[in-house]
Design a protein around this motif. Sequence first.
Motif, short mmCIF file in Angstrom:
data_model
loop_
_atom_site.label_atom_id
_atom_site.label_comp_id
_atom_site.label_asym_id
_atom_site.label_seq_id
_atom_site.Cartn_x
_atom_site.Cartn_y
_atom_site.Cartn_z
N ARG A 129 0.82 -1.21 0.00
CA ARG A 129 0.00 0.00 0.00
C ARG A 129 0.86 1.26 0.00
NH1 ARG A 129 -1.04 1.63 4.58
NH2 ARG A 129 -1.62 -0.37 5.49
N VAL A 130 1.93 1.23 0.78
CA VAL A 130 2.83 2.39 0.82
C VAL A 130 3.60 2.52 -0.49
CG1 VAL A 130 4.76 3.48 2.03
CG2 VAL A 130 3.06 2.19 3.32
N ARG A 131 4.12 1.40 -0.97
CA ARG A 131 4.95 1.42 -2.19
C ARG A 131 4.17 1.87 -3.42
NH1 ARG A 131 7.05 -3.86 -0.38
NH2 ARG A 131 9.17 -3.60 0.40
N PHE A 132 2.96 1.34 -3.59
CA PHE A 132 2.25 1.53 -4.84
C PHE A 132 1.15 2.58 -4.79
CE2 PHE A 132 3.78 -2.96 -4.96
CZ PHE A 132 4.75 -2.76 -5.94
N ARG A 133 0.64 2.88 -3.59
CA ARG A 133 -0.41 3.89 -3.48
C ARG A 133 0.06 5.14 -2.76
NH1 ARG A 133 -5.19 1.48 -0.44
NH2 ARG A 133 -5.97 3.58 -0.80
N GLY A 134 1.26 5.08 -2.17
CA GLY A 134 1.73 6.24 -1.41
C GLY A 134 0.89 6.51 -0.18
N MET A 135 0.31 5.46 0.40
CA MET A 135 -0.63 5.60 1.51
C MET A 135 -0.08 4.88 2.75
SD MET A 135 -3.53 6.83 2.52
CE MET A 135 -4.20 7.34 0.94
N MET A 170 0.54 14.46 1.70
CA MET A 170 1.99 14.32 1.58
C MET A 170 2.41 13.66 0.27
SD MET A 170 3.46 15.80 4.04
CE MET A 170 5.07 15.20 3.55
N ARG A 171 1.62 12.73 -0.25
CA ARG A 171 2.05 12.05 -1.48
C ARG A 171 2.01 12.98 -2.68
NH1 ARG A 171 -2.94 7.72 -2.25
NH2 ARG A 171 -4.54 9.21 -2.93
N ALA A 172 1.29 14.12 -2.56
CA ALA A 172 1.31 15.12 -3.62
C ALA A 172 2.60 15.93 -3.59
CB ALA A 172 0.11 16.07 -3.47
N ILE A 173 3.32 15.85 -2.47
CA ILE A 173 4.58 16.58 -2.32
C ILE A 173 5.77 15.68 -2.65
CG2 ILE A 173 6.08 17.72 -0.62
CD1 ILE A 173 3.52 18.55 0.86
N ALA A 174 5.73 14.44 -2.16
CA ALA A 174 6.84 13.51 -2.38
C ALA A 174 6.34 12.09 -2.17
CB ALA A 174 7.99 13.81 -1.43
N LYS A 175 6.97 11.16 -2.85
CA LYS A 175 6.66 9.75 -2.66
C LYS A 175 7.19 9.31 -1.30
CE LYS A 175 7.36 5.18 -4.75
NZ LYS A 175 7.98 4.43 -5.88
N PRO A 176 6.39 8.57 -0.52
CA PRO A 176 6.88 8.14 0.78
C PRO A 176 8.01 7.12 0.67
CG PRO A 176 4.81 7.06 0.30
CD PRO A 176 5.03 8.07 -0.79
N VAL A 177 8.94 7.19 1.60
CA VAL A 177 10.00 6.18 1.71
C VAL A 177 9.49 5.06 2.61
CG1 VAL A 177 12.33 5.74 2.57
CG2 VAL A 177 11.81 7.91 1.44
N LEU A 178 9.61 3.82 2.16
CA LEU A 178 9.25 2.68 3.01
C LEU A 178 10.53 2.03 3.49
CD1 LEU A 178 7.04 0.80 4.17
CD2 LEU A 178 7.33 -0.61 2.12
N LEU A 179 10.76 2.07 4.79
CA LEU A 179 11.98 1.53 5.38
C LEU A 179 11.70 0.17 6.02
CD1 LEU A 179 13.40 4.80 6.98
CD2 LEU A 179 14.01 3.73 4.80
N PRO A 180 12.74 -0.68 6.14
CA PRO A 180 12.53 -2.06 6.61
C PRO A 180 12.10 -2.17 8.06
CG PRO A 180 14.87 -1.63 6.24
CD PRO A 180 14.13 -0.47 5.66
N GLY A 181 12.43 -1.16 8.89
CA GLY A 181 12.02 -1.22 10.29
C GLY A 181 12.62 -2.41 11.01
#
Length: 223
Positions: A129-135, A170-181
């Motif tokens: 969801r984060v990678r492909f939808r920016g959510m 926020m996704r209109a400003i920049a793509k979110p970074v998904l970190l491994p945590g």
Amino acid sequence: MNPADISVVIPTLNEAATIKNAVGSAIDAGAAEIIVCDGGSVDQTIEMATDAGASKIIRSVPGRGIQLNAGAVFASREVVLFLHADNRLGPSCLQQICEVPDVVWGAFMQRIDHSRFAYRLIEKGNAARVRFRGMAFGDQAIFVRRDTYKKVGGFEEIELMEDVAFSRTMRAIAKPVLLPGPVTISARRWEQRGIVGQTLQNWNLQCRYRFGASPRQLAKRYR
């Protein structure tokens, strides 16, 4: 930047059973500023947070969006990370943020605290969801540069879906970074309602919100 340059904000409401682990995980990850914003707990949440080493305890009216914003007012570091009280940061989470060049915002992969294979599928779906939808959702420990957070006006102070609304902005400003945590999260919602039932409810709430249902109506349905 280093982990001490990240403020951690934790909203609470009667989270005495979990807040020590949340604060402790932030300390172990290297946070030097941990702000707990309490929405009127009647249990030992505040005492537990203080004992665990929270830097600041802020009192607020209840409501996650309101509490997140109230806590962020007192954040002084370069990046602000918002952590749910029943979540725990992995020991390298903050360092992972520091290693991202020109980070704007993002979230982490999850580890649901249960051994069932079905939870591994949920984790993968949430990461997709984060990678492909920016959510990104709140239980993925959303983080954002403090100046960007201020520029967009923070979270909407609504009863539910404040994380969805924030991600849309926020996704209109920049793509979110998904970190491994990972961020470890409690399985209690799924265990109480069943994996299928909880997942279907989450999808239903998202769809209703997308098509115009008010957060107040959705909050009543969720509860």
